[in-house]
Design a protein around this motif. Structure first.
Motif, PDB file in Angstrom:
ATOM      1  N   ARG A  10       0.840  -1.212   0.000  1.00 25.74           N
ATOM      2  CA  ARG A  10       0.000   0.000   0.000  1.00 25.74           C
ATOM      3  C   ARG A  10       0.870   1.255   0.000  1.00 25.74           C
ATOM      4  NH1 ARG A  10      -3.226  -3.132   3.418  1.00 25.74           N
ATOM      5  NH2 ARG A  10      -2.451  -2.135   5.307  1.00 25.74           N
ATOM      6  N   GLU A  13       2.238   1.759  -3.437  1.00 30.81           N
ATOM      7  CA  GLU A  13       1.171   2.297  -4.307  1.00 30.81           C
ATOM      8  C   GLU A  13       0.964   3.791  -4.076  1.00 30.81           C
ATOM      9  OE1 GLU A  13      -2.222  -0.153  -3.510  1.00 30.81           O
ATOM     10  OE2 GLU A  13      -1.337  -1.903  -4.531  1.00 30.81           O
ATOM     11  N   GLN A  14       1.054   4.236  -2.814  1.00 30.52           N
ATOM     12  CA  GLN A  14       0.880   5.662  -2.511  1.00 30.52           C
ATOM     13  C   GLN A  14       2.020   6.490  -3.109  1.00 30.52           C
ATOM     14  OE1 GLN A  14      -1.932   7.014  -1.271  1.00 30.52           O
ATOM     15  NE2 GLN A  14      -2.640   4.894  -1.359  1.00 30.52           N
ATOM     16  N   LYS A  17       1.761   7.073  -6.839  1.00 34.40           N
ATOM     17  CA  LYS A  17       0.767   8.061  -7.292  1.00 34.40           C
ATOM     18  C   LYS A  17       1.388   9.436  -7.517  1.00 34.40           C
ATOM     19  CE  LYS A  17      -3.252   5.972  -5.010  1.00 34.40           C
ATOM     20  NZ  LYS A  17      -4.243   6.140  -3.933  1.00 34.40           N
TER      21      LYS A  17
END
Length: 199
Positions: A10, A13-14, A17
């Motif tokens: 996670r 993934e952050q 971005k």
């Protein structure tokens, strides 16, 4: 594919971005965060939270600030008759590094781009026009990037402002066409300010 713990995935993934950060860079950043001490990691997380909860737009120039009015707008030593109009808060930082500009700023938070659905209503143009009503402003320096969107935005604002009797100038670009102001060196940026031309 190697197993990655869900919380780490996670975090990757952050980071991914963020603009300009690919999966490889995001993975490197995520592992760097894991290698921090718990204290450093908590401070990092707190800094992100504080930026989101404590930073707001200056009610005058729309730049980022902790206060209702930013330090530049509230500085009586600045020339409040000259406004440098920029695309983003990063551009204000770039100009301030030059120490060549003693006026104030206005941040549009974007550029006109009909192809991307960005219209004048989505930018801080109305707030700029409101600043011109008291007659104190003598010059607007259009300091948008020398891209199609930057030029279109400068011309659009110039057309709105001309009937108000305010002088509108454009940076003299010693900058390569299509380059971003935030990446220009201080000497080039200072020179472009000094040699600006009227629109």
């Amino acid at each position: 594919m190697a197993y990655v713990a869900a919380p780490l995935e996670r975090l990757i993934e952050q980071f991914a971005k963020l603009p300009g950060i690919g999966r490889k860079g995001a993975t490197r950043y995520a592992y760097q965060v894991l290698s921090m001490s718990k204290q450093d990691a908590m401070e990092f997380a707190q800094a992100i939270q504080d930026a989101h909860t404590k930073v707001r737009r200056c009610k005058v120039c729309q730049n980022f600030t902790e206060d209702e009015i930013c330090a530049i707008c509230s500085n009586a030593g600045r020339d409040h008759s000259v406004i440098c109009v920029v695309e983003s808060p990063r551009d204000v930082t770039a100009f301030e590094r030059t120490r060549a500009f003693r006026g104030v700023y206005h941040v549009l938070h974007g550029l006109l781009s009909p192809m991307d659905g960005i219209t004048a209503e989505q930018l801080c143009i109305k707030e700029l026009l409101d600043r011109l009503k008291d007659g104190e402003i003598q010059e607007l320096i259009m300091a948008t990037n020398s891209t199609v969107e930057g030029e279109a935005t400068a011309m659009y604002i110039a057309k709105l402002v001309k009937p108000l009797g305010v002088k509108v100038t454009r940076l003299a670009y010693g900058l390569p066409v299509g380059s971003d102001i935030q990446y220009a060196d201080e000497v080039t940026l200072g020179s472009s300010l000094t040699n600006r031309k009227e629109l």
